[in-house]
Write a protein that holds these residues in place. Sequence first.
Motif, PDB file in Angstrom:
ATOM      1  N   TYR A  93       0.824  -1.205   0.000  1.00  0.00           N
ATOM      2  CA  TYR A  93       0.000   0.000   0.000  1.00  0.00           C
ATOM      3  C   TYR A  93       0.861   1.259   0.000  1.00  0.00           C
ATOM      4  N   LEU A  94       1.897   1.277   0.835  1.00  0.00           N
ATOM      5  CA  LEU A  94       2.785   2.437   0.875  1.00  0.00           C
ATOM      6  C   LEU A  94       3.545   2.593  -0.441  1.00  0.00           C
ATOM      7  N   ALA A  95       3.899   1.463  -1.056  1.00  0.00           N
ATOM      8  CA  ALA A  95       4.560   1.535  -2.363  1.00  0.00           C
ATOM      9  C   ALA A  95       3.637   2.193  -3.381  1.00  0.00           C
ATOM     10  N   ARG A  96       2.342   1.884  -3.305  1.00  0.00           N
ATOM     11  CA  ARG A  96       1.384   2.458  -4.260  1.00  0.00           C
ATOM     12  C   ARG A  96       1.173   3.948  -3.986  1.00  0.00           C
ATOM     13  N   ILE A  97       1.276   4.332  -2.709  1.00  0.00           N
ATOM     14  CA  ILE A  97       1.155   5.755  -2.366  1.00  0.00           C
ATOM     15  C   ILE A  97       2.333   6.550  -2.915  1.00  0.00           C
ATOM     16  N   ALA A  98       3.530   5.956  -2.862  1.00  0.00           N
ATOM     17  CA  ALA A  98       4.752   6.730  -3.097  1.00  0.00           C
ATOM     18  C   ALA A  98       5.339   6.584  -4.494  1.00  0.00           C
ATOM     19  N   PHE A  99       5.112   5.437  -5.143  1.00  0.00           N
ATOM     20  CA  PHE A  99       5.819   5.132  -6.381  1.00  0.00           C
ATOM     21  C   PHE A  99       4.850   4.981  -7.561  1.00  0.00           C
ATOM     22  N   PRO A 100       5.380   4.963  -8.787  1.00  0.00           N
ATOM     23  CA  PRO A 100       4.535   4.702  -9.955  1.00  0.00           C
ATOM     24  C   PRO A 100       3.858   3.335  -9.872  1.00  0.00           C
ATOM     25  N   GLU A 101       2.778   3.181 -10.640  1.00  0.00           N
ATOM     26  CA  GLU A 101       1.948   1.973 -10.556  1.00  0.00           C
ATOM     27  C   GLU A 101       2.738   0.709 -10.866  1.00  0.00           C
ATOM     28  N   ASN A 102       3.590   0.736 -11.898  1.00  0.00           N
ATOM     29  CA  ASN A 102       4.327  -0.476 -12.264  1.00  0.00           C
ATOM     30  C   ASN A 102       5.332  -0.865 -11.174  1.00  0.00           C
ATOM     31  N   PHE A 103       5.893   0.134 -10.498  1.00  0.00           N
ATOM     32  CA  PHE A 103       6.815  -0.135  -9.386  1.00  0.00           C
ATOM     33  C   PHE A 103       6.042  -0.787  -8.244  1.00  0.00           C
ATOM     34  N   ALA A 104       4.878  -0.220  -7.890  1.00  0.00           N
ATOM     35  CA  ALA A 104       4.074  -0.765  -6.798  1.00  0.00           C
ATOM     36  C   ALA A 104       3.585  -2.176  -7.116  1.00  0.00           C
ATOM     37  N   ASP A 105       3.206  -2.413  -8.374  1.00  0.00           N
ATOM     38  CA  ASP A 105       2.787  -3.765  -8.776  1.00  0.00           C
ATOM     39  C   ASP A 105       3.921  -4.756  -8.574  1.00  0.00           C
ATOM     40  N   SER A 106       5.141  -4.327  -8.892  1.00  0.00           N
ATOM     41  CA  SER A 106       6.297  -5.203  -8.732  1.00  0.00           C
ATOM     42  C   SER A 106       6.580  -5.474  -7.256  1.00  0.00           C
ATOM     43  N   VAL A 107       6.383  -4.467  -6.404  1.00  0.00           N
ATOM     44  CA  VAL A 107       6.555  -4.671  -4.957  1.00  0.00           C
ATOM     45  C   VAL A 107       5.586  -5.738  -4.464  1.00  0.00           C
ATOM     46  N   MET A 108       4.315  -5.635  -4.849  1.00  0.00           N
ATOM     47  CA  MET A 108       3.330  -6.641  -4.458  1.00  0.00           C
ATOM     48  C   MET A 108       3.738  -8.023  -4.950  1.00  0.00           C
ATOM     49  N   ARG A 109       4.192  -8.084  -6.194  1.00  0.00           N
ATOM     50  CA  ARG A 109       4.587  -9.384  -6.773  1.00  0.00           C
ATOM     51  C   ARG A 109       5.789  -9.966  -6.022  1.00  0.00           C
ATOM     52  N   GLN A 110       6.768  -9.112  -5.701  1.00  0.00           N
ATOM     53  CA  GLN A 110       7.942  -9.598  -4.977  1.00  0.00           C
ATOM     54  C   GLN A 110       7.553 -10.152  -3.618  1.00  0.00           C
ATOM     55  N   MET A 111       6.676  -9.454  -2.911  1.00  0.00           N
ATOM     56  CA  MET A 111       6.310  -9.878  -1.562  1.00  0.00           C
ATOM     57  C   MET A 111       5.494 -11.166  -1.564  1.00  0.00           C
ATOM     58  N   THR A 112       4.674 -11.351  -2.575  1.00  0.00           N
ATOM     59  CA  THR A 112       3.931 -12.614  -2.662  1.00  0.00           C
ATOM     60  C   THR A 112       4.850 -13.740  -3.108  1.00  0.00           C
ATOM     61  N   ASP A 113       5.760 -13.445  -4.035  1.00  0.00           N
ATOM     62  CA  ASP A 113       6.706 -14.475  -4.480  1.00  0.00           C
ATOM     63  C   ASP A 113       7.607 -14.930  -3.341  1.00  0.00           C
ATOM     64  N   MET A 114       7.948 -14.011  -2.446  1.00  0.00           N
ATOM     65  CA  MET A 114       8.819 -14.331  -1.319  1.00  0.00           C
ATOM     66  C   MET A 114       8.063 -15.001  -0.175  1.00  0.00           C
ATOM     67  N   GLY A 115       6.741 -15.040  -0.261  1.00  0.00           N
ATOM     68  CA  GLY A 115       5.963 -15.640   0.808  1.00  0.00           C
ATOM     69  C   GLY A 115       5.781 -14.737   2.009  1.00  0.00           C
ATOM     70  N   ILE A 116       6.088 -13.444   1.875  1.00  0.00           N
ATOM     71  CA  ILE A 116       5.941 -12.512   2.990  1.00  0.00           C
ATOM     72  C   ILE A 116       4.470 -12.194   3.224  1.00  0.00           C
ATOM     73  N   ILE A 117       3.725 -12.039   2.135  1.00  0.00           N
ATOM     74  CA  ILE A 117       2.284 -11.863   2.237  1.00  0.00           C
ATOM     75  C   ILE A 117       1.637 -12.871   1.308  1.00  0.00           C
ATOM     76  N   PRO A 118       0.437 -13.335   1.630  1.00  0.00           N
ATOM     77  CA  PRO A 118      -0.212 -14.348   0.776  1.00  0.00           C
ATOM     78  C   PRO A 118      -0.673 -13.754  -0.538  1.00  0.00           C
ATOM     79  N   ALA A 119      -0.519 -14.526  -1.600  1.00  0.00           N
ATOM     80  CA  ALA A 119      -1.026 -14.121  -2.909  1.00  0.00           C
ATOM     81  C   ALA A 119      -2.478 -14.548  -3.029  1.00  0.00           C
ATOM     82  N   PRO A 120      -3.353 -13.717  -3.586  1.00  0.00           N
ATOM     83  CA  PRO A 120      -4.746 -14.103  -3.764  1.00  0.00           C
ATOM     84  C   PRO A 120      -4.861 -15.365  -4.626  1.00  0.00           C
ATOM     85  N   ASP A 121      -5.577 -16.342  -4.110  1.00  0.00           N
ATOM     86  CA  ASP A 121      -5.837 -17.584  -4.846  1.00  0.00           C
ATOM     87  C   ASP A 121      -4.567 -18.274  -5.302  1.00  0.00           C
TER      88      ASP A 121
END
Length: 294
Positions: A93-121
Amino acid sequence: MTYEFDDNAVETSEAIEKLRGFQDEATELTEFAHFLSGRLNPSLVPEGFVMSSILSIYDLQNGVDGFSGEPIENGLVGLSQGGYDRLQASVPYLARIAFPENFADSVMRQMTDMGIIPAPDAAEVSTLDTSEIITEPIDNIDDAYTKIVEDAKQRVIDLEWSSLGLSDSEVGKGFDAVYGICLRNAPFSLPINLMVNDPDHEAGLIPELMPEHKKQLDGKYWLGQMMDVIPPEMAMFARDHIFLMSIDTIALLYKMEPMQTFKVFHSRDIDGPATRAAIRMSTFLEQNPDVVKR
């Protein structure tokens, strides 16, 4: 020394100002955004923002700045584990507040890929490497030295320091010079520690240790085993602490920026050894909060 920068890095001055000026009804989230704004490098890739956030939460949990060793004094020190979990979940969420959309999307993807937060479905991605797992209790200092210190040293050497201009030999020498500092300055009660045989330090303690629980290193310096038997999970925690903190300390020894160094290693392998060690330590601290020195 030559630093290798990622072409996808973004300049962070605008993001820092957005985080610094962020306000939300959730006081903790606001304070975390402000704290994080002071921990970002001038340029970042998404993986670097994720790691900056993880290390910031880790330092807040311990109440100590991992780079300066100074106490952290703000309202985010001393939260419940649930509070830190909420901060971790807020990073996309903070990434989306502060950075461009593609950067924030990549942050979400990295965190789900790393298992830090659950990926939907999606199933969680494993962050386990069986070669990093200690399976047996340790009851003597020689085994402790091999499985904790020497193993951490090899894992540090195996990182791609050549991209930063350091040889394996330089990294090994750097590790030997700093791992004792990482032990003595740890904000945790560790099962092994560096002891100094002089009256102002541990001269009175060293003779009290059983022969199989102490090892002379060089001159007045000894490695002492603080527990009769070290459980595997505690041994891994100590090994991971030495591994992670020695990366920072070696960087400082060779006049590098620790966060930039960490970013280089993390961006090459988002589920690599540094990330796995950080996640293991976070999990252990959640389950064993009493190891944090008060």
